[in-house]
Design a protein around this motif. Structure first.
Motif, short mmCIF file in Angstrom:
data_model
loop_
_atom_site.label_atom_id
_atom_site.label_comp_id
_atom_site.label_asym_id
_atom_site.label_seq_id
_atom_site.Cartn_x
_atom_site.Cartn_y
_atom_site.Cartn_z
N ALA A 76 0.84 -1.21 0.00
CA ALA A 76 0.00 0.00 0.00
C ALA A 76 0.87 1.25 0.00
N LYS A 77 1.95 1.22 0.78
CA LYS A 77 2.88 2.36 0.82
C LYS A 77 3.49 2.60 -0.57
N ILE A 78 3.87 1.51 -1.23
CA ILE A 78 4.45 1.62 -2.57
C ILE A 78 3.44 2.22 -3.55
N TYR A 79 2.23 1.67 -3.57
CA TYR A 79 1.22 2.15 -4.53
C TYR A 79 0.79 3.58 -4.25
N SER A 80 0.77 3.97 -2.99
CA SER A 80 0.46 5.35 -2.65
C SER A 80 1.53 6.30 -3.22
N ALA A 81 2.78 5.95 -3.03
CA ALA A 81 3.87 6.78 -3.56
C ALA A 81 3.82 6.82 -5.09
N ILE A 82 3.53 5.70 -5.71
CA ILE A 82 3.46 5.65 -7.17
C ILE A 82 2.33 6.53 -7.69
N GLN B 70 1.15 9.10 -6.36
CA GLN B 70 1.50 10.51 -6.13
C GLN B 70 2.78 10.93 -6.86
N ASN B 71 3.35 10.01 -7.63
CA ASN B 71 4.61 10.25 -8.34
C ASN B 71 5.72 10.71 -7.39
N LYS B 72 5.83 10.01 -6.27
CA LYS B 72 6.82 10.34 -5.24
C LYS B 72 7.82 9.19 -5.11
N PRO B 73 9.03 9.51 -4.68
CA PRO B 73 9.99 8.44 -4.40
C PRO B 73 9.58 7.66 -3.15
N PHE B 74 10.06 6.44 -3.02
CA PHE B 74 9.78 5.66 -1.81
C PHE B 74 10.94 4.72 -1.53
N GLU B 75 10.99 4.24 -0.30
CA GLU B 75 11.98 3.26 0.13
C GLU B 75 11.31 2.34 1.12
N THR B 76 11.46 1.04 0.90
CA THR B 76 10.84 0.07 1.79
C THR B 76 11.54 -1.28 1.64
N THR B 77 11.24 -2.17 2.57
CA THR B 77 11.71 -3.55 2.48
C THR B 77 10.48 -4.45 2.56
N LEU B 78 10.40 -5.41 1.66
CA LEU B 78 9.26 -6.32 1.68
C LEU B 78 9.70 -7.72 1.31
N VAL B 79 8.84 -8.67 1.55
CA VAL B 79 9.09 -10.07 1.19
C VAL B 79 8.74 -10.25 -0.28
N ASN B 80 9.71 -10.76 -1.02
CA ASN B 80 9.51 -11.08 -2.43
C ASN B 80 9.73 -12.58 -2.62
N TYR B 81 9.37 -13.05 -3.80
CA TYR B 81 9.51 -14.46 -4.13
C TYR B 81 10.46 -14.64 -5.30
N ARG B 82 11.34 -15.62 -5.17
CA ARG B 82 12.23 -15.98 -6.27
C ARG B 82 11.45 -16.85 -7.26
N LYS B 83 12.05 -17.06 -8.40
CA LYS B 83 11.44 -17.88 -9.43
C LYS B 83 11.14 -19.29 -8.93
#
Length: 173
Positions: free
Chosen positions: A120-126, A128-141
């Protein structure tokens, strides 16, 4: 057999007198791997420069020149969040090749354990066309998870129109 013994003796004496520097075959293998990676990184940066020129980016992103030196993966999307470029080192981070992710959404890296608040933080920044920085869990192939630090910013052209988003990413502990 005596000829071989004479040859071995002569060769041994020659090499003892010479001032050669020897490298094991494994050293050459490592050099070759490093050279190959350097070429891929250089190609990735050149492709990024072409993309910047084509889209008439207003300014060079804040620190993409040092990103690869720091082991960061660069992911560039269009305004619709479709991936248009990634550096080749993405494969080391998550197993995907740049060709596999091109045209897809960065959501390809997310899954059940990805934190909704971070998304949600990422999409809010996007939005608003604002920069963002965060850490999240991602999945490898292969389906395994990793924590991914992301620092991203919008990229505008010389007329002030949003053309891309650029993200610097790194797997963290």
């Amino acid at each position: 057999m005596k000829e071989l013994l004479d040859y071995d003796t002569a060769a041994s004496q020659f090499y003892k007198k010479s001032n050669f520097t020897y490298f094991s075959l494994s050293a050459w293998d490592l050099s070759g791997i490093f050279f190959d990676e350097t070429c891929k990184e250089h190609k990735s940066l050149n492709e990024l420069k072409v993309l910047a020129s084509k889209n008439k980016w207003k300014k060079e992103p804040s620190y993409h020149r040092t990103a690869l030196d720091e082991g960061l993966v660069i992911v560039v999307t269009d305004p619709n969040l479709k991936i248009v470029h990634t550096t080749s080192n993405i494969t080391k981070m998550n197993g995907y090749t740049p060709e596999e992710v091109k045209g897809k959404s960065p959501n390809i890296f997310q899954g059940e354990k990805t934190d909704r608040k971070s998304k949600a933080k990422i999409y809010s920044a996007i939005r608003q066309n604002k920069p963002f920085e965060t850490t999240l869990v991602n999945y490898r192939k292969d389906g395994s998870i990793y924590k991914c630090w992301i620092k991203a910013e919008p990229i505008f052209n010389k007329k002030g129109v949003l053309t891309n988003f650029i993200a610097y990413e790194k797997a963290v502990a």
